[in-house]
Structures are given as C-alpha cells and as structure tokens.
Motif scaffolding. Structure first.
Motif, mmCIF file in Angstrom:
data_model
loop_
_atom_site.group_PDB
_atom_site.id
_atom_site.type_symbol
_atom_site.label_atom_id
_atom_site.label_comp_id
_atom_site.label_asym_id
_atom_site.label_seq_id
_atom_site.Cartn_x
_atom_site.Cartn_y
_atom_site.Cartn_z
ATOM 1 N N SER A 97 51.020 36.042 20.504
ATOM 2 C CA SER A 97 51.786 36.244 19.278
ATOM 3 C C SER A 97 53.179 35.647 19.416
ATOM 4 O O SER A 97 53.668 35.414 20.522
ATOM 5 C CB SER A 97 51.888 37.734 18.952
ATOM 6 O OG SER A 97 52.540 38.439 19.987
ATOM 7 N N HIS A 98 53.777 35.395 18.264
ATOM 8 C CA HIS A 98 55.173 34.976 18.175
ATOM 9 C C HIS A 98 55.899 36.018 17.331
ATOM 10 O O HIS A 98 55.878 35.948 16.103
ATOM 11 C CB HIS A 98 55.303 33.596 17.543
ATOM 12 C CG HIS A 98 55.074 32.472 18.493
ATOM 13 N ND1 HIS A 98 55.244 31.159 18.124
ATOM 14 C CD2 HIS A 98 54.693 32.440 19.792
ATOM 15 C CE1 HIS A 98 54.975 30.369 19.164
ATOM 16 N NE2 HIS A 98 54.634 31.136 20.183
ATOM 17 N N HIS A 101 58.721 34.940 14.651
ATOM 18 C CA HIS A 101 58.785 33.471 14.675
ATOM 19 C C HIS A 101 57.479 32.921 14.111
ATOM 20 O O HIS A 101 56.451 33.588 14.143
ATOM 21 C CB HIS A 101 58.996 32.941 16.101
ATOM 22 C CG HIS A 101 60.397 33.130 16.595
ATOM 23 N ND1 HIS A 101 61.426 32.296 16.248
ATOM 24 C CD2 HIS A 101 60.945 34.068 17.397
ATOM 25 C CE1 HIS A 101 62.546 32.713 16.811
ATOM 26 N NE2 HIS A 101 62.271 33.794 17.518
ATOM 27 N N PRO A 102 57.497 31.667 13.641
ATOM 28 C CA PRO A 102 56.286 31.075 13.054
ATOM 29 C C PRO A 102 55.154 30.895 14.080
ATOM 30 O O PRO A 102 55.389 30.861 15.287
ATOM 31 C CB PRO A 102 56.763 29.707 12.555
ATOM 32 C CG PRO A 102 58.242 29.745 12.568
ATOM 33 C CD PRO A 102 58.654 30.784 13.558
ATOM 34 N N ALA A 103 53.960 30.739 13.573
ATOM 35 C CA ALA A 103 52.762 30.534 14.400
ATOM 36 C C ALA A 103 52.640 29.059 14.787
ATOM 37 O O ALA A 103 51.617 28.410 14.577
ATOM 38 C CB ALA A 103 51.519 31.013 13.650
ATOM 39 N N THR A 123 51.769 35.022 14.018
ATOM 40 C CA THR A 123 53.142 35.458 13.821
ATOM 41 C C THR A 123 53.130 36.956 13.511
ATOM 42 O O THR A 123 52.203 37.454 12.883
ATOM 43 C CB THR A 123 53.839 34.668 12.691
ATOM 44 O OG1 THR A 123 55.206 35.029 12.655
ATOM 45 C CG2 THR A 123 53.220 34.905 11.343
ATOM 46 N N GLN A 125 55.825 39.567 11.911
ATOM 47 C CA GLN A 125 57.129 39.772 11.277
ATOM 48 C C GLN A 125 57.360 41.261 11.074
ATOM 49 O O GLN A 125 56.557 41.913 10.392
ATOM 50 C CB GLN A 125 57.178 39.060 9.916
ATOM 51 C CG GLN A 125 57.060 37.546 10.003
ATOM 52 C CD GLN A 125 58.286 36.895 10.598
ATOM 53 O OE1 GLN A 125 59.401 37.394 10.504
ATOM 54 N NE2 GLN A 125 58.094 35.747 11.220
#
Length: 152
Positions: A97-98, A101-103, A123, A125
């Motif tokens: 995962s991020h 932050h974007p994938a 991602t 959020q």
C-alpha cells in the motif's frame, strides 16, 4: 494482464486498511499462462521493515519507516516459494500500500522490483483503501501499467 477475484482484491484492500498509516505488503500466488497471470491466493504478510532491514539497502532508505517502506522477510519469501512449488503454483506478484499517496510506484519500488512479477499498489487515504493498480517491469526496468481483470 493479471486476473483477480473480487475476494482477492478485497483481501488486499482490507490488509491495507488494517495496517494504515503504515504500508502493508503481501505475496500473490497463481499461474502463468500465455493470456496472463491468474491469481489463486493472496497472502498478507507482516511489513518487516526496521533498521536492520534498512541496513541491507544502500542510500537514503535507512531513514525511512514502515509508513514509506516495506519489506517481506526473506525467510517468509523462501517458505512461501517452497509451499507454492509444492502446490504447482508460482509467486506471480507482490502487493503493498501507499498510505496517503497515489498507487504509483516510487523509485525505490522500481529499483528493488523483479521482472516477471506483478506489483499491486493500493492507495489508502485517511485509512480507507482507494485506487488499486498493477504494474510490471518492461525490458528497460521501467514500470508499465498492467491490466487487471476481474474473474468470478
């Protein structure tokens, strides 16, 4: 192309949400065929990133935490590889995962990626899993988007 069931994709999203705000990670097992990869099992793993793991990698990564880095313990990879072989499966990818932050793969993701694997990034959020994308390395060691197909 990589083919996932909705259950497999949900396993990735759930694991990502459960580890937030840290990165999650895991191993994807399946089959390789001319038409792409088919996922049979998604195995969430512990993010083993720590100062000892960081020492194995050169550069600035030693200051990063689990919020921006992940690693799967080598003994987990080896054990999983053996179990996959015993079941006539392959490790076909890695997911992580991020958080917030974007994938999109980072430069570190690219530097330590292996050709032939799919790299799934989701991602997260504010604790909620969002966009999920698959990436694979081309012949010049650059990430290219890989199509995800849902299977029943």
């Amino acid at each position: 192309m990589i083919k996932f069931s909705q259950e497999h994709l949900q396993t990735i999203r759930t694991h990502a949400e459960s580890t937030y705000p840290d990165e999650c990670c895991g191993i994807i097992l399946g089959y390789l065929a001319n038409e792409g990869k088919t996922v049979v099992e998604v195995m969430p793993t512990e993010n083993a990133w720590n100062t000892q793991a960081a020492a194995q990698f050169p550069g600035e990564r030693t200051t990063e935490s689990k919020r921006r880095q992940y690693t799967i313990a080598p003994e987990v990879m080896l054990k999983t590889q053996k179990q996959a072989r015993d079941r006539s499966l392959n490790i076909i990818g890695i997911f992580h995962s991020h958080p917030d932050h974007p994938a999109i793969p980072s430069e570190c993701d690219r530097l330590y990626a292996w050709q032939g694997y799919s790299y799934i990034i989701v991602t997260v959020q504010n604790g909620k899993a969002g966009e999920l994308r698959s990436w694979s390395l081309d012949d010049t060691h650059k990430f290219q988007v890989e199509a995800i197909e849902n299977i029943i």
